[in-house]
Write a protein that holds these residues in place. Structure first.
Motif, PDB file in Angstrom:
ATOM      1  N   GLY A  26       0.821  -1.204   0.000  1.00 35.46           N
ATOM      2  CA  GLY A  26       0.000   0.000   0.000  1.00 35.46           C
ATOM      3  C   GLY A  26       0.851   1.249   0.000  1.00 35.46           C
ATOM      4  N   LYS A  27       0.179   2.347   0.251  1.00 36.61           N
ATOM      5  CA  LYS A  27       0.829   3.654   0.199  1.00 36.61           C
ATOM      6  C   LYS A  27       0.274   4.532   1.311  1.00 36.61           C
ATOM      7  CE  LYS A  27       1.682   7.359  -3.120  1.00 36.61           C
ATOM      8  NZ  LYS A  27       1.623   7.742  -4.524  1.00 36.61           N
ATOM      9  N   MET A  28       1.156   5.313   1.933  1.00 41.80           N
ATOM     10  CA  MET A  28       0.728   6.301   2.917  1.00 41.80           C
ATOM     11  C   MET A  28       0.628   7.644   2.216  1.00 41.80           C
ATOM     12  SD  MET A  28       2.332   7.276   6.627  1.00 41.80           S
ATOM     13  CE  MET A  28       1.593   5.834   7.399  1.00 41.80           C
ATOM     14  N   LEU A  41      -4.448   5.911   4.311  1.00 41.96           N
ATOM     15  CA  LEU A  41      -3.790   4.739   3.747  1.00 41.96           C
ATOM     16  C   LEU A  41      -4.509   4.291   2.492  1.00 41.96           C
ATOM     17  CD1 LEU A  41      -3.271   2.637   7.003  1.00 41.96           C
ATOM     18  CD2 LEU A  41      -1.712   4.290   5.961  1.00 41.96           C
ATOM     19  N   ARG A  42      -3.741   3.890   1.534  1.00 39.53           N
ATOM     20  CA  ARG A  42      -4.292   3.260   0.335  1.00 39.53           C
ATOM     21  C   ARG A  42      -3.667   1.865   0.269  1.00 39.53           C
ATOM     22  NH1 ARG A  42      -3.075   6.566  -4.522  1.00 39.53           N
ATOM     23  NH2 ARG A  42      -4.712   7.873  -3.683  1.00 39.53           N
ATOM     24  N   LYS A  43      -4.441   0.856   0.616  1.00 37.97           N
ATOM     25  CA  LYS A  43      -3.922  -0.520   0.604  1.00 37.97           C
ATOM     26  C   LYS A  43      -4.213  -1.155  -0.745  1.00 37.97           C
ATOM     27  CE  LYS A  43      -3.943  -1.237   5.518  1.00 37.97           C
ATOM     28  NZ  LYS A  43      -4.333  -2.077   6.630  1.00 37.97           N
ATOM     29  N   TRP A  44      -3.237  -1.918  -1.223  1.00 35.72           N
ATOM     30  CA  TRP A  44      -3.380  -2.579  -2.510  1.00 35.72           C
ATOM     31  C   TRP A  44      -4.301  -3.789  -2.376  1.00 35.72           C
ATOM     32  CZ3 TRP A  44      -1.532   1.497  -4.072  1.00 35.72           C
ATOM     33  CH2 TRP A  44      -0.208   1.900  -4.041  1.00 35.72           C
ATOM     34  N   GLU A  45      -4.913  -4.150  -3.482  1.00 35.88           N
ATOM     35  CA  GLU A  45      -5.637  -5.421  -3.557  1.00 35.88           C
ATOM     36  C   GLU A  45      -4.605  -6.540  -3.556  1.00 35.88           C
ATOM     37  OE1 GLU A  45      -8.529  -5.679  -6.699  1.00 35.88           O
ATOM     38  OE2 GLU A  45      -8.963  -3.522  -6.568  1.00 35.88           O
ATOM     39  N   ASP A  46      -5.008  -7.732  -3.133  1.00 36.43           N
ATOM     40  CA  ASP A  46      -4.081  -8.873  -3.040  1.00 36.43           C
ATOM     41  C   ASP A  46      -3.295  -9.081  -4.326  1.00 36.43           C
ATOM     42  OD1 ASP A  46      -4.779  -9.339  -0.431  1.00 36.43           O
ATOM     43  OD2 ASP A  46      -6.117 -11.015  -0.876  1.00 36.43           O
ATOM     44  N   LYS A  47      -3.945  -8.924  -5.470  1.00 33.61           N
ATOM     45  CA  LYS A  47      -3.286  -9.161  -6.750  1.00 33.61           C
ATOM     46  C   LYS A  47      -2.185  -8.148  -7.048  1.00 33.61           C
ATOM     47  CE  LYS A  47      -6.673  -6.639  -9.584  1.00 33.61           C
ATOM     48  NZ  LYS A  47      -5.810  -5.517  -9.910  1.00 33.61           N
ATOM     49  N   ASP A  48      -2.208  -7.001  -6.354  1.00 35.42           N
ATOM     50  CA  ASP A  48      -1.223  -5.950  -6.603  1.00 35.42           C
ATOM     51  C   ASP A  48      -0.092  -5.914  -5.574  1.00 35.42           C
ATOM     52  OD1 ASP A  48      -2.606  -4.997  -8.870  1.00 35.42           O
ATOM     53  OD2 ASP A  48      -4.014  -3.910  -7.577  1.00 35.42           O
ATOM     54  N   ILE A  49      -0.160  -6.765  -4.558  1.00 35.17           N
ATOM     55  CA  ILE A  49       0.883  -6.808  -3.530  1.00 35.17           C
ATOM     56  C   ILE A  49       2.132  -7.451  -4.136  1.00 35.17           C
ATOM     57  CG2 ILE A  49       1.544  -7.828  -1.314  1.00 35.17           C
ATOM     58  CD1 ILE A  49      -1.415  -7.549  -0.479  1.00 35.17           C
ATOM     59  N   THR A  50       3.273  -6.797  -3.895  1.00 34.41           N
ATOM     60  CA  THR A  50       4.546  -7.283  -4.423  1.00 34.41           C
ATOM     61  C   THR A  50       5.581  -7.314  -3.296  1.00 34.41           C
ATOM     62  OG1 THR A  50       5.275  -5.065  -5.035  1.00 34.41           O
ATOM     63  CG2 THR A  50       4.088  -6.324  -6.717  1.00 34.41           C
ATOM     64  N   GLN A 131      13.526   8.954   6.986  1.00 33.40           N
ATOM     65  CA  GLN A 131      12.497   9.038   5.956  1.00 33.40           C
ATOM     66  C   GLN A 131      12.117   7.635   5.505  1.00 33.40           C
ATOM     67  OE1 GLN A 131      15.661  10.255   4.988  1.00 33.40           O
ATOM     68  NE2 GLN A 131      16.195   8.595   3.625  1.00 33.40           N
ATOM     69  N   GLY A 132      10.912   7.539   4.986  1.00 38.94           N
ATOM     70  CA  GLY A 132      10.434   6.297   4.410  1.00 38.94           C
ATOM     71  C   GLY A 132       9.715   6.601   3.108  1.00 38.94           C
ATOM     72  N   GLN A 133       9.866   5.726   2.135  1.00 42.10           N
ATOM     73  CA  GLN A 133       9.145   5.926   0.880  1.00 42.10           C
ATOM     74  C   GLN A 133       7.655   5.755   1.126  1.00 42.10           C
ATOM     75  OE1 GLN A 133      11.130   3.010  -1.641  1.00 42.10           O
ATOM     76  NE2 GLN A 133      12.255   4.653  -2.647  1.00 42.10           N
ATOM     77  N   ASP A 134       6.878   6.608   0.507  1.00 41.78           N
ATOM     78  CA  ASP A 134       5.431   6.584   0.731  1.00 41.78           C
ATOM     79  C   ASP A 134       4.790   5.259   0.346  1.00 41.78           C
ATOM     80  OD1 ASP A 134       5.684   6.944  -2.052  1.00 41.78           O
ATOM     81  OD2 ASP A 134       4.229   8.588  -2.140  1.00 41.78           O
ATOM     82  N   ASN A 135       5.419   4.512  -0.574  1.00 46.54           N
ATOM     83  CA  ASN A 135       4.844   3.222  -0.983  1.00 46.54           C
ATOM     84  C   ASN A 135       5.419   2.055  -0.177  1.00 46.54           C
ATOM     85  OD1 ASN A 135       7.405   3.233  -2.197  1.00 46.54           O
ATOM     86  ND2 ASN A 135       6.699   1.959  -3.887  1.00 46.54           N
ATOM     87  N   ASN A 136       6.251   2.334   0.816  1.00 50.90           N
ATOM     88  CA  ASN A 136       6.724   1.305   1.738  1.00 50.90           C
ATOM     89  C   ASN A 136       5.881   1.431   3.005  1.00 50.90           C
ATOM     90  OD1 ASN A 136       8.049  -0.475   3.407  1.00 50.90           O
ATOM     91  ND2 ASN A 136      10.099   0.311   2.977  1.00 50.90           N
ATOM     92  N   LEU A 137       4.633   1.025   2.875  1.00 47.34           N
ATOM     93  CA  LEU A 137       3.661   1.226   3.935  1.00 47.34           C
ATOM     94  C   LEU A 137       4.076   0.546   5.233  1.00 47.34           C
ATOM     95  CD1 LEU A 137       1.028   2.483   4.820  1.00 47.34           C
ATOM     96  CD2 LEU A 137      -0.189   0.551   3.766  1.00 47.34           C
ATOM     97  N   GLY A 138       4.684  -0.623   5.146  1.00 50.24           N
ATOM     98  CA  GLY A 138       5.132  -1.315   6.351  1.00 50.24           C
ATOM     99  C   GLY A 138       6.116  -0.472   7.149  1.00 50.24           C
ATOM    100  N   ALA A 139       7.086   0.133   6.473  1.00 47.31           N
ATOM    101  CA  ALA A 139       8.071   0.978   7.152  1.00 47.31           C
ATOM    102  C   ALA A 139       7.408   2.223   7.732  1.00 47.31           C
ATOM    103  CB  ALA A 139       9.193   1.367   6.200  1.00 47.31           C
ATOM    104  N   CYS A 140       6.540   2.854   6.961  1.00 41.43           N
ATOM    105  CA  CYS A 140       5.869   4.066   7.444  1.00 41.43           C
ATOM    106  C   CYS A 140       5.051   3.777   8.705  1.00 41.43           C
ATOM    107  CB  CYS A 140       4.981   4.648   6.345  1.00 41.43           C
ATOM    108  SG  CYS A 140       5.886   5.302   4.921  1.00 41.43           S
ATOM    109  N   LEU A 141       4.299   2.697   8.683  1.00 41.60           N
ATOM    110  CA  LEU A 141       3.499   2.336   9.863  1.00 41.60           C
ATOM    111  C   LEU A 141       4.394   1.940  11.033  1.00 41.60           C
ATOM    112  CD1 LEU A 141       0.619   0.382   8.107  1.00 41.60           C
ATOM    113  CD2 LEU A 141       0.499   2.666   9.169  1.00 41.60           C
ATOM    114  N   PHE A 142       5.503   1.262  10.749  1.00 37.18           N
ATOM    115  CA  PHE A 142       6.457   0.924  11.809  1.00 37.18           C
ATOM    116  C   PHE A 142       6.911   2.193  12.524  1.00 37.18           C
ATOM    117  CE2 PHE A 142      10.853   0.965  13.144  1.00 37.18           C
ATOM    118  CZ  PHE A 142      10.815   0.034  14.175  1.00 37.18           C
ATOM    119  N   TYR A 143       7.364   3.194  11.769  1.00 37.88           N
ATOM    120  CA  TYR A 143       7.865   4.412  12.399  1.00 37.88           C
ATOM    121  C   TYR A 143       6.782   5.084  13.239  1.00 37.88           C
ATOM    122  CZ  TYR A 143      12.168   3.967   9.774  1.00 37.88           C
ATOM    123  OH  TYR A 143      13.369   3.496   9.280  1.00 37.88           O
TER     124      TYR A 143
END
Length: 175
Positions: A26-28, A41-50, A131-143
């Motif tokens: 997803g993306k923050m 938050l914009r979470k990706w659909e399962d098919k778009d998770i990479t 800093q965290g990339q906006d599309n690294n949602l896991g890192a953003c939420l971690f911080y």
């Protein structure tokens, strides 16, 4: 038991633990209203998770003499790394943070952050920033979950690169 300690010259090879993949799910989207930051938050659909994996850095301990290296150790094995560098103004810069994939979800990143806050305070800083990339949602939420707050957004940093379209979110944590 996991131990967090400063990596000294005798253990300098430990600063080059490999990068490992992480999920891109997803993306923050930071929002500033003129007084403070919020986000959605914009979470990706399962098919778009990479998955993504940053290239290994091959850090040079001696060339980075102004850095403080923190290691998370399981016995003699370094399984996590935080690199702190002198920062601008009153915040120390968290240059890198990573945890071996087998140890994720065990609060090791949070323990590294807690030690980093101690180091920053001992060095006379009022906090830490990263800093965290906006599309690294896991890192953003971690911080955010580790006590950081959004303090800015850089929408230009990736222009004219292969990562065009991404942005960096700046995170700050007081000590």
């Amino acid at each position: 038991m996991i131990e967090i300690r400063i990596i000294d010259a005798a253990h300098k090879v430990d600063i080059n633990i490999p990068n490992e993949p992480f999920r891109m799910f997803g993306k923050m989207i930071p929002l500033y209203d003129g007084e403070g930051w919020s986000y959605r938050l914009r979470k990706w659909e399962d098919k778009d998770i990479t998955e993504m994996c940053f290239p290994d850095e091959n850090y040079d301990y001696d060339a980075m003499s102004d850095s403080t290296f923190l290691g998370a150790y399981d016995g003699d094995k370094c399984i996590g790394l935080a690199i702190l560098q002198p920062g601008f103004f009153r915040y120390m810069y968290l240059y890198d943070l990573k945890v071996n994939i087998k140890y994720r979800g065990q609060h090791i990143g949070r323990k590294l952050i807690e030690k980093a806050k101690e180091v920053a305070k001992e060095c006379g800083y009022h906090g830490i920033y990263t800093q965290g990339q906006d599309n690294n949602l896991g890192a953003c939420l971690f911080y955010l979950n580790a006590g950081f707050a959004i303090g800015g957004l850089d929408t230009y940093v990736y222009r004219h690169t292969k990562q065009e379209g991404k942005a960096d979110i700046l995170f700050y944590c007081e000590v």
